[in-house]
Motif scaffolding. Structure first.
Motif, PDB file in Angstrom:
ATOM      1  N   GLY A 132       1.196  -1.238  -0.111  1.00 60.08           N
ATOM      2  CA  GLY A 132       0.101   0.131   0.008  1.00 60.08           C
ATOM      3  C   GLY A 132       0.927   1.569  -0.472  1.00 60.08           C
ATOM      4  N   PHE A 133       2.052   1.267  -0.444  1.00 52.93           N
ATOM      5  CA  PHE A 133       2.560   2.305   0.034  1.00 52.93           C
ATOM      6  C   PHE A 133       3.901   2.147  -1.008  1.00 52.93           C
ATOM      7  CE2 PHE A 133       4.679   5.569   3.174  1.00 52.93           C
ATOM      8  CZ  PHE A 133       5.373   6.323   1.948  1.00 52.93           C
ATOM      9  N   PHE A 134       5.091   2.078  -1.361  1.00 58.82           N
ATOM     10  CA  PHE A 134       5.955   1.623  -2.588  1.00 58.82           C
ATOM     11  C   PHE A 134       6.258   0.435  -2.777  1.00 58.82           C
ATOM     12  CE2 PHE A 134       8.129   2.296   1.846  1.00 58.82           C
ATOM     13  CZ  PHE A 134       9.560   1.929   1.889  1.00 58.82           C
ATOM     14  N   ARG A 135       6.614   0.080  -3.514  1.00 51.80           N
ATOM     15  CA  ARG A 135       7.120  -1.230  -4.752  1.00 51.80           C
ATOM     16  C   ARG A 135       8.788  -0.686  -5.440  1.00 51.80           C
ATOM     17  NH1 ARG A 135       3.214  -3.520  -8.442  1.00 51.80           N
ATOM     18  NH2 ARG A 135       1.543  -2.352  -6.462  1.00 51.80           N
ATOM     19  N   PRO A 136       9.439  -2.178  -4.753  1.00 48.12           N
ATOM     20  CA  PRO A 136      11.126  -1.828  -5.918  1.00 48.12           C
ATOM     21  C   PRO A 136      10.752  -1.540  -7.728  1.00 48.12           C
ATOM     22  CG  PRO A 136      11.158  -3.494  -4.647  1.00 48.12           C
ATOM     23  CD  PRO A 136      10.178  -3.165  -4.294  1.00 48.12           C
ATOM     24  N   HIS A 137      11.436  -0.759  -8.358  1.00 46.28           N
ATOM     25  CA  HIS A 137      11.757  -1.041  -8.948  1.00 46.28           C
ATOM     26  C   HIS A 137      12.451  -1.614  -9.945  1.00 46.28           C
ATOM     27  CE1 HIS A 137      10.573   3.574  -9.944  1.00 46.28           C
ATOM     28  NE2 HIS A 137      11.113   4.146  -9.312  1.00 46.28           N
ATOM     29  N   GLN A 138      11.743  -1.749 -11.322  1.00 47.00           N
ATOM     30  CA  GLN A 138      12.304  -3.309 -11.801  1.00 47.00           C
ATOM     31  C   GLN A 138      14.026  -3.505 -11.741  1.00 47.00           C
ATOM     32  OE1 GLN A 138      10.181  -4.670 -14.947  1.00 47.00           O
ATOM     33  NE2 GLN A 138       8.287  -5.485 -13.583  1.00 47.00           N
ATOM     34  N   VAL A 139      14.660  -1.852 -12.499  1.00 47.87           N
ATOM     35  CA  VAL A 139      15.678  -1.479 -12.752  1.00 47.87           C
ATOM     36  C   VAL A 139      16.221  -0.956 -12.326  1.00 47.87           C
ATOM     37  CG1 VAL A 139      17.019  -0.004 -15.050  1.00 47.87           C
ATOM     38  CG2 VAL A 139      14.807  -1.406 -15.659  1.00 47.87           C
ATOM     39  N   ASN A 140      17.668  -1.059 -11.143  1.00 52.01           N
ATOM     40  CA  ASN A 140      17.968   0.035 -10.174  1.00 52.01           C
ATOM     41  C   ASN A 140      18.428   1.077 -11.173  1.00 52.01           C
ATOM     42  OD1 ASN A 140      19.886   0.476  -8.665  1.00 52.01           O
ATOM     43  ND2 ASN A 140      19.605  -0.989  -7.138  1.00 52.01           N
ATOM     44  N   PRO A 141      18.138   2.350 -10.793  1.00 53.37           N
ATOM     45  CA  PRO A 141      18.134   3.427 -10.331  1.00 53.37           C
ATOM     46  C   PRO A 141      20.057   3.866 -10.983  1.00 53.37           C
ATOM     47  CG  PRO A 141      18.131   3.527  -8.480  1.00 53.37           C
ATOM     48  CD  PRO A 141      18.298   2.003  -8.897  1.00 53.37           C
ATOM     49  N   TRP A 142      20.651   3.283 -10.430  1.00 52.48           N
ATOM     50  CA  TRP A 142      22.208   2.926 -11.351  1.00 52.48           C
ATOM     51  C   TRP A 142      22.239   2.173 -12.041  1.00 52.48           C
ATOM     52  CZ3 TRP A 142      25.665   6.268  -8.355  1.00 52.48           C
ATOM     53  CH2 TRP A 142      24.792   6.359  -7.591  1.00 52.48           C
ATOM     54  N   PHE A 143      21.290   1.549 -12.975  1.00 51.40           N
ATOM     55  CA  PHE A 143      21.756   0.811 -13.600  1.00 51.40           C
ATOM     56  C   PHE A 143      20.648   1.722 -15.305  1.00 51.40           C
ATOM     57  CE2 PHE A 143      22.695  -2.725 -10.544  1.00 51.40           C
ATOM     58  CZ  PHE A 143      24.049  -2.558 -11.257  1.00 51.40           C
ATOM     59  N   ALA A 144      19.793   2.141 -14.614  1.00 54.54           N
ATOM     60  CA  ALA A 144      19.009   2.921 -15.718  1.00 54.54           C
ATOM     61  C   ALA A 144      19.558   3.787 -16.489  1.00 54.54           C
ATOM     62  CB  ALA A 144      17.701   3.218 -14.676  1.00 54.54           C
ATOM     63  N   ALA A 145      19.473   4.558 -17.296  1.00 55.19           N
ATOM     64  CA  ALA A 145      19.731   5.063 -18.051  1.00 55.19           C
ATOM     65  C   ALA A 145      18.908   6.753 -18.269  1.00 55.19           C
ATOM     66  CB  ALA A 145      19.260   5.200 -19.988  1.00 55.19           C
ATOM     67  N   SER A 146      20.064   7.412 -18.099  1.00 58.46           N
ATOM     68  CA  SER A 146      19.968   8.596 -17.344  1.00 58.46           C
ATOM     69  C   SER A 146      18.748   9.211 -18.288  1.00 58.46           C
ATOM     70  CB  SER A 146      21.119   9.288 -17.389  1.00 58.46           C
ATOM     71  OG  SER A 146      20.805  11.105 -16.786  1.00 58.46           O
ATOM     72  N   GLY A 147      17.591  10.473 -17.079  1.00 58.13           N
ATOM     73  CA  GLY A 147      16.723  10.796 -18.040  1.00 58.13           C
ATOM     74  C   GLY A 147      15.165   9.565 -17.987  1.00 58.13           C
ATOM     75  N   ALA A 148      15.608   8.194 -17.593  1.00 57.60           N
ATOM     76  CA  ALA A 148      14.434   7.761 -17.571  1.00 57.60           C
ATOM     77  C   ALA A 148      13.818   7.630 -16.102  1.00 57.60           C
ATOM     78  CB  ALA A 148      15.443   6.046 -17.688  1.00 57.60           C
ATOM     79  N   SER A 149      12.609   6.590 -16.127  1.00 57.22           N
ATOM     80  CA  SER A 149      11.699   6.754 -15.338  1.00 57.22           C
ATOM     81  C   SER A 149      11.700   6.569 -14.109  1.00 57.22           C
ATOM     82  CB  SER A 149      10.089   6.601 -15.727  1.00 57.22           C
ATOM     83  OG  SER A 149      10.408   5.548 -15.922  1.00 57.22           O
ATOM     84  N   THR A 150      13.225   5.413 -13.943  1.00 58.71           N
ATOM     85  CA  THR A 150      13.471   4.568 -13.031  1.00 58.71           C
ATOM     86  C   THR A 150      15.126   5.899 -12.373  1.00 58.71           C
ATOM     87  OG1 THR A 150      14.609   3.211 -13.986  1.00 58.71           O
ATOM     88  CG2 THR A 150      12.459   2.765 -13.554  1.00 58.71           C
ATOM     89  N   ALA A 151      15.654   6.129 -12.706  1.00 59.32           N
ATOM     90  CA  ALA A 151      17.017   6.580 -12.942  1.00 59.32           C
ATOM     91  C   ALA A 151      17.194   7.530 -12.156  1.00 59.32           C
ATOM     92  CB  ALA A 151      17.205   7.381 -14.291  1.00 59.32           C
ATOM     93  N   THR A 152      15.892   7.973 -11.418  1.00 54.68           N
ATOM     94  CA  THR A 152      16.272   8.975 -10.442  1.00 54.68           C
ATOM     95  C   THR A 152      15.952   8.565  -8.503  1.00 54.68           C
ATOM     96  OG1 THR A 152      14.088  10.149 -11.071  1.00 54.68           O
ATOM     97  CG2 THR A 152      16.555  10.769 -11.733  1.00 54.68           C
ATOM     98  N   SER A 153      15.087   7.524  -8.262  1.00 54.27           N
ATOM     99  CA  SER A 153      15.083   6.818  -7.137  1.00 54.27           C
ATOM    100  C   SER A 153      14.479   5.173  -7.467  1.00 54.27           C
ATOM    101  CB  SER A 153      12.933   6.837  -7.300  1.00 54.27           C
ATOM    102  OG  SER A 153      12.315   6.338  -7.835  1.00 54.27           O
ATOM    103  N   PHE A 154      14.794   4.492  -6.242  1.00 54.25           N
ATOM    104  CA  PHE A 154      14.577   2.860  -5.895  1.00 54.25           C
ATOM    105  C   PHE A 154      13.257   2.713  -5.765  1.00 54.25           C
ATOM    106  CE2 PHE A 154      18.707   4.345  -4.590  1.00 54.25           C
ATOM    107  CZ  PHE A 154      19.391   3.491  -4.877  1.00 54.25           C
ATOM    108  N   TYR A 155      12.512   3.235  -5.616  1.00 57.45           N
ATOM    109  CA  TYR A 155      10.828   2.610  -5.427  1.00 57.45           C
ATOM    110  C   TYR A 155       9.905   3.284  -5.888  1.00 57.45           C
ATOM    111  CZ  TYR A 155      13.634   0.793  -1.663  1.00 57.45           C
ATOM    112  OH  TYR A 155      14.159   0.180  -0.324  1.00 57.45           O
ATOM    113  N   ASP A 156       8.708   2.715  -6.572  1.00 61.70           N
ATOM    114  CA  ASP A 156       7.928   3.884  -6.927  1.00 61.70           C
ATOM    115  C   ASP A 156       6.575   3.166  -5.677  1.00 61.70           C
ATOM    116  OD1 ASP A 156       5.371   3.630  -8.712  1.00 61.70           O
ATOM    117  OD2 ASP A 156       4.904   1.471  -9.555  1.00 61.70           O
TER     118      ASP A 156
END
Length: 397
Positions: A132-156
Motif C-alpha cells: 500500500g505504499f511503495f515497491r522497488p523498481h524493476q531496474v535499479n537506478p544505478w543501471f537505468a539510463a539517464s532521464g529514464a523514469s527509474t533513474a532517480t529513485s529506488f521505489y515506485d
C-alpha cells in the motif's frame, strides 16, 4: 470541575462522531480560537501520531488545522479527509496495511532478539517495499539510463496514490471548516513551500510530494515544478503556523518523532543513529523564541503608538493598532517520541506490526499522561505570547 474534566465527561455522553468542529469546540478548552495538530516526518514512527490522535479523540479535543511533513502529511491528510467518527478507523486501516507483512512466526523476547527482528524487518522493507505504499523498481537506478523514469529513485510510489484515494475524501479534506497544510521542497530552486487547503485545492500529489524522500522516492510533479520531501529542509511545520498573519489564540499539539536530545555516541551505529536524530529533530526553541521576540516588539510598538496623539497617527498606524486589539496567544503542547534501546538508525523504515503497535501505544500513553496536566492547557499571558510544555521534560514522574 475543570474545563478538561467537563470535556472528558461529555465524551461519555456522546460519540466522537457527534463532536462539533469549529470555534465552539476550541473555546471549550481554555478559550482558544483554534486547535492545531502539527505532525513531524519520521516514516514508521508516524504510528506514534496515530496514538496521540486517539487520545485526543478520547478527550473530545478536535483539531481544526492539521499541518504535516512527510508521514505527518499522510496522517494529516487521512485525518482531514474523513468525518470525525471515521478518522481513527482510517488511520488504523493505513497503518495495519503498511505493517501487515509477517516477519517472524515466532518472536522471542529480549532486547538483542528485538534488534535482530527489527534489522530483518527493515531489510525486508528495503528489498520488497511496503504494501500500500511503495515497491522497488524493476531496474535499479544505478543501471537505468539517464532521464529514464527509474533513474532517480529506488521505489515506485503509485501504490501510495491508490491508498490515499481509498482512505481520503478529497472534497471533505478541502472543506473550509478545517485546514490542512503540507510542506515540500522545490527540487530545482531548493525553496520550501507549503501547500495549504485554505489557499488551494489539495490532492494526492501534494501529499505524495511532501513524502517523496530522496533517493528512495522520485520527486512529484505539481504543475510545472518537481518537489521532494519537505523534511530535507524543515521536518516540523510549526514555523509555518507561527508565521501565519491571521493566527489567533491557538492551542498547538506538536508531535515530533525525532528527539534532539540524546547521549554521546560510542560506536558507529550510535553515530548514524544520533546523526539522524539531530538532522530531523525540530527546532521548537528557535521557532518559539523568534515568535516571542516578534510578539514583544509588536507589543512595544503598540504601546509607543498609543502615546502618539490620535490625530497624528497615519492610516498604517491605525490599521496596526486595530490589528493589535486582539493579540494572539499560542500554547504549544510538545510531545516527542522516546525511542527504545533496541531501536537503531533504521527505526524510521522498520514497519513491523510489533513496532507499529508499540509506537501507537506510546503516543496514546504519552498523550493521556500529558492531558492530566490540566494547567498546561491554560492560555499564556499577553506578555508571554507563547508557552511550551513537554511531559518528558517537565513531569518529575
Amino acid at each position: 470541575m475543570t474545563i478538561l474534566d467537563k470535556v472528558i465527561a461529555d465524551t461519555a455522553r456522546r460519540s466522537s462522531a457527534a463532536s462539533p468542529l469549529g470555534a465552539a469546540q476550541a473555546q471549550q478548552i481554555g478559550g482558544y480560537d483554534l486547535i492545531a495538530l502539527v505532525l513531524q516526518g519520521g516514516g514508521a514512527l508516524g504510528a506514534y501520531q496515530g496514538g496521540v490522535f486517539e487520545a485526543l479523540c478520547e478527550a473530545n479535543i478536535a483539531p481544526r488545522w492539521f499541518s504535516g511533513v512527510s508521514i505527518g502529511a499522510i496522517n494529516g491528510a487521512i485525518m482531514a479527509g474523513n468525518h470525525p467518527g471515521n478518522r481513527l478507523d482510517r488511520l488504523h486501516d493505513f497503518w495495519e496495511t503498511l505493517s501487515g507483512r509477517k516477519v517472524w512466526s515466532f518472536a522471542p523476547e529480549g532486547d538483542q532478539f528485538r534488534k535482530w527482528r527489527n534489522a530483518v524487518s527493515s531489510m525486508m522493507t528495503m528489498q520488497y517495499g511496503l504494501p500500500g505504499f511503495f515497491r522497488p523498481h524493476q531496474v535499479n537506478p544505478w543501471f537505468a539510463a539517464s532521464g529514464a523514469s527509474t533513474a532517480t529513485s529506488f521505489y515506485d510510489t503509485s501504490d501510495l496514490r491508490d491508498t490515499l484515494n481509498r482512505l481520503v475524501d478529497w472534497d471533505l479534506l478541502n472543506d473550509t471548516d478545517h485546514r490542512l497544510s503540507v510542506g515540500a521542497v522545490n527540487v530545482e530552486t531548493g525553496n520550501f513551500r507549503y501547500f495549504d487547503s485554505a489557499l488551494e485545492r489539495l490532492g494526492p500529489e501534494h501529499i505524495m510530494a511532501s513524502g517523496a524522500l530522496p533517493p528512495a522516492f522520485a520527486p512529484v510533479k505539481i504543475e510545472n515544478d518537481h518537489y521532494w520531501d519537505g523534511g530535507i529542509v524543515s521536518n516540523t511545520p510549526l514555523q509555518y503556523l507561527l508565521e501565519c498573519e491571521t493566527i489567533k489564540d491557538t492551542l498547538v499539539f506538536q508531535i515530533d518523532l525525532f528527539n534532539a536530545r540524546g547521549p554521546l555516541p560510542r560506536d558507529m551505529n550510535a553515530v548514524l543513529d544520533r546523526h539522524k536524530d539531530i538532522m530531523y529533530s525540530s527546532r521548537t526553541r528557535h521557532n518559539t523564541d523568534t515568535f516571542r521576540r516578534t510578539h514583544h516588539m509588536r507589543l512595544a510598538l503598540r504601546d509607543a503608538l498609543m502615546r502618539v496623539p490620535a490625530d497624528l497617527r497615519t492610516p498604517s498606524d491605525k490599521a496596526f493598532l486595530a490589528d493589535m486589539e486582539d493579540v494572539a496567544q499560542v500554547n504549544i503542547i510538545h510531545m516527542v517520541y522516546q525511542k527504545k534501546v533496541y531501536e537503531g538508525q533504521s527505526l524510521d523504515y522498520e514497519f513491523s506490526g510489533n513496532s507499529m503497535r508499540e509506537h501507537w501505544q506510546a503516543g496514546l500513553d504519552d498523550t493521556r499522561r500529558t492531558l492530566t496536566h490540566k494547567d498546561w492547557l491554560a492560555m499564556p499571558t499577553e506578555a508571554d505570547g507563547v508557552s511550551v510544555h513537554n511531559v518528558h521534560q517537565e513531569d518529575p514522574t
